[in-house]
Design an enzyme around this catalytic site. Structure first.
Site, mmCIF file in Angstrom:
data_model
loop_
_atom_site.group_PDB
_atom_site.id
_atom_site.type_symbol
_atom_site.label_atom_id
_atom_site.label_comp_id
_atom_site.label_asym_id
_atom_site.label_seq_id
_atom_site.Cartn_x
_atom_site.Cartn_y
_atom_site.Cartn_z
ATOM 1 N N ASP A 102 51.445 0.286 51.866
ATOM 2 C CA ASP A 102 52.548 1.099 51.375
ATOM 3 C C ASP A 102 51.968 2.294 50.641
ATOM 4 O O ASP A 102 50.786 2.291 50.267
ATOM 5 C CB ASP A 102 53.463 0.285 50.456
ATOM 6 C CG ASP A 102 54.893 0.816 50.393
ATOM 7 O OD1 ASP A 102 55.167 1.882 50.987
ATOM 8 O OD2 ASP A 102 55.730 0.179 49.741
ATOM 9 N N ASP A 103 52.788 3.303 50.450
ATOM 10 C CA ASP A 103 52.326 4.490 49.727
ATOM 11 C C ASP A 103 52.173 4.212 48.243
ATOM 12 O O ASP A 103 51.251 4.684 47.598
ATOM 13 C CB ASP A 103 53.257 5.684 49.970
ATOM 14 C CG ASP A 103 54.717 5.419 49.609
ATOM 15 O OD1 ASP A 103 55.091 4.263 49.303
ATOM 16 O OD2 ASP A 103 55.513 6.373 49.642
ATOM 17 N N ASP A 106 55.565 0.453 42.649
ATOM 18 C CA ASP A 106 56.190 0.938 41.420
ATOM 19 C C ASP A 106 56.486 -0.256 40.510
ATOM 20 O O ASP A 106 55.718 -0.574 39.623
ATOM 21 C CB ASP A 106 57.457 1.717 41.781
ATOM 22 C CG ASP A 106 58.082 2.442 40.601
ATOM 23 O OD1 ASP A 106 57.936 1.975 39.453
ATOM 24 O OD2 ASP A 106 58.731 3.471 40.815
#
Length: 169
Positions: A102-103, A106
């Site tokens: 994933d980028d 969070d």
């Protein structure tokens, strides 16, 4: 003394993302022989393509999860498309031999949902925030929790105001 802005911005250019995704691939290259990549869409698509190229991985699967419904606030998670069972069953099942890309991690909520699908997979992100760090195995750059990352696919060319309110030159 100037106070810090409420929301910190971390703009990422295409060049930066490419460099950081390659750095992620370097870190992953010595950790095993990966049979497949599962990218978390949509943010994981570009980094997964770069990592796949660098590591010579041909099997790329997606898991489609929506969490940012208004580009500002993380909302209720919605699994739009689960992982193909053929990928889950690699290397003895439960995602063994699979990289999840994933980028950004969070809060870790998305990663937690995917970890339930692929408990033996290796989770890697390009960027990580402190609350989400425990949910990933490998990442490249950590930013503060109150930082908003602007990815290149979210940006256009426009003026960026300076941090300081003093604009007298």
């Amino acid at each position: 003394m100037e106070t810090a802005p409420e929301n910190k911005a971390f703009p990422v250019s295409w060049d930066m993302l490419h460099r950081d995704a390659r750095a992620l691939a370097w870190r992953l290259s010595s950790l095993g022989e990966w049979k497949a990549i599962v990218c978390i869409t949509r943010g994981g698509l570009v980094p997964a393509g770069i990592v796949a190229r660098e590591l010579g991985i041909r099997t790329i699967e997606t898991v489609c999860i929506a969490s940012y419904h208004d580009y500002e606030n993380q909302g209720e998670l919605q699994v739009i498309k689960p992982v193909d069972p053929k990928v889950i069953d690699l290397e003895g099942g439960e995602g063994g031999g699979v990289l999840v890309i994933d980028d950004l991690v969070d809060t870790g909520k998305t990663a937690k949902v995917v970890r339930q699908m692929l408990p033996k997979a290796h989770f890697a992100t390009v960027y990580a925030k402190p609350v989400g760090v425990p949910m990933v195995d490998t990442f490249v750059t950590e930013v503060s929790q109150d930082t908003w990352i602007y990815f290149p696919w979210d940006m256009g060319w426009q003026f960026q105001p300076p941090l300081s309110k003093d604009t007298r030159g």
